[in-house]
Design an enzyme around this catalytic site. Structure first.
Site: not given
Length: 479
Positions: A11, A105-106
């Site tokens: 993350d 983003d993960e």
């Protein structure tokens, strides 16, 4: 469940805001809020420095401004975020063929499938190297969780934030979960949490003690069974590589309700063109066109039309969206419009009749005031200067917009590789000032390794949370 902590969850830390801080030296270590800046805007994300004041994602922008009036408020630069996200995803795919992106983003990574890890020691080495590589390639930081299941890996990465690594050794999962609040488990939101609290259940350990039958009675069969399994640290879900995209869509929320039917049509045409550009960028086409309209009273209508075959032709999508708009009453005002394409395929089936109709539909778009904004180069007087976006001055070089209004635009001239830059104000129609593309965050790289020119971003002075596992069940590391 596997016997080694070889599922990794990454993350990125405050991703959008961190990108803005990395690209703007004057904002490093400062409160930064990214989102829609109009009266109906919401916070997309914010830096850890802004979170100290109570700002958080999905908060109305007006409330954020009251909590942190001195923060920098910026319009998102999604193309830049996507570009940096792809750099990160490439690093993940070097570790394993099984990478499951959840957002820009993960992502989850199955380290065992790629041979990158087989036990706790090699998993830690892989996670540590990944964090170093991300920092080298992008100049940003990410938090890593390592565990034997997806649920636990995500819990571990949350505990690692910001810029840390947490590994949960197999055999310690139950002891680690028991003291945690019920909201720690996936799928337990405010409503379910309140329901459990009224039944005297506030921790994960108490969920396990309540038993499966009691949870089914309280929450229903599906949710009760799933929650009981999670409380016992059971999670057999595999990492699924590159989940298939189901649809592509874009939408805009307007600061003031639109009442003019002609303008509504123009906005729908612009959205259709933006949607097609995104569709083509993904190498896709689609056969179902979807129109979304949120009216003045917050009622939301969705209309769809299925074509005879997949298309990525902007004229075809514009015409279909216009037909769908004809069936919607907008006389009371419109606050949001969206256009989407579903039924996706990786090829295009030519439809000569639709193409011909689309050619006819394009003709009015060439009249003044109806052509999509991106289809021509605007004159200086027509340009918008969104806060945070990049500009270039013929003499002063690259900079970014600090703000605009009353016929003026204020620019700070700095780059990701410079020190804090100076500020200048110009007329909005200054011919020497033009919009510019963002610069890479890391100098002297071509999609590979490099070094952040001004050093890594500092950790925030106040961390948002601390690891709450008990008995040393998890191992935490930070630089």
């Amino acid at each position: 469940m596997r016997t080694a902590p070889t599922i990794l969850h990454l993350d990125m830390d405050a991703f959008f805001a961190s990108v803005e801080q990395a690209s703007k030296p004057s904002l490093r270590g400062k409160a930064v809020v990214v989102g829609g800046l109009g009266p109906r805007g919401v916070v997309a994300t914010c830096s850890y420095e802004a979170r100290v004041f109570g700002v958080h994602s999905a908060m109305p922008m007006g409330q954020a401004r009251r909590l942190a009036p001195h923060a920098a408020y910026l319009v998102p630069r999604f193309e830049l975020y996507r570009s940096i996200s792809e750099q990160v995803m490439r690093l993940l795919r070097e570790l394993s063929p099984l990478v499951e992106p959840l957002s820009l983003d993960e992502a989850f990574v199955d380290l065992d499938a790629g041979g990158a890890a087989r036990d706790a020691e090699t998993a830690r080495l892989a996670g540590t190297k990944l964090r170093t590589d991300i920092r080298t390639v992008t100049g940003l930081t990410g938090s890593v969780g390592l565990a034997a299941s997806k649920m636990l890996a995500k819990i571990a990465s949350e505990a690692a934030k910001p810029d840390g690594l947490v590994l949960i050794p197999p055999g310690t999962e139950r002891a680690m979960l028991e003291p945690m609040t019920v909201r720690t488990l996936p799928g337990v939101g405010p409503a379910t949490g309140d329901h459990l609290r009224r039944a005297g259940i506030t921790t994960v350990g108490e969920i396990a003690e309540a038993g499966e039958d009691e949870l089914v009675r309280l929450l229903g069969k599906a949710h009760g069974h799933a929650l009981y399994a999670m409380a016992l640290a059971r999670d057999e879900r595999p990492v699924v590589a590159e989940r298939e995209t189901k649809s592509v869509s874009v939408e805009d929320t307007y600061d003031v309700d639109i009442h003019d039917r002609v303008r509504v049509g123009v906005e729908v045409g612009r959205l259709a063109d933006r949607c097609v550009r995104r569709l083509r960028a993904s190498g896709l086409s689609g056969r179902t066109i979807v129109l979304k309209v949120r009216r003045y009273d917050f009622s939301t209508l969705t209309r769809s039309e299925t074509l005879r075959g997949p298309t990525d032709d902007p004229a075809v999508v514009r015409e279909a969206a216009a037909r769908l708009l004809d069936s919607v009453d907008t006389t009371g005002g419109v606050r949001l419009l969206g256009v989407g394409v579903s039924g996706l395929a990786d090829y295009t089936q030519e439809d000569l009749f639709a193409q011909a109709a689309g050619d006819r539909a394009e003709e009015p778009a060439e009249e003044p005031g109806t052509e999509p904004a991106e289809a021509h180069s605007p004159s200086p007087a027509e340009r918008r200067w969104p806060s945070g976006h990049d500009v270039r001055h013929t003499e002063l070089g690259h900079g970014w917009v600090q703000g605009s209004g009353l016929g003026r635009v204020t620019v700070r001239f700095e780059t990701p590789y410079s020190g804090v830059g100076r500020v200048r104000t110009f007329l909005v129609d200054d011919p020497e000032l033009t919009p510019a593309d963002p610069l890479p965050l890391v100098a002297d790289t071509e999609g590979g390794a490099g070094q952040p020119s001004s050093g890594p971003l500092p950790l925030p002075a106040s961390l948002p949370k601390s690891w709450s596992g008990g008995g040393g069940a998890a191992a935490t590391s930070r630089p």
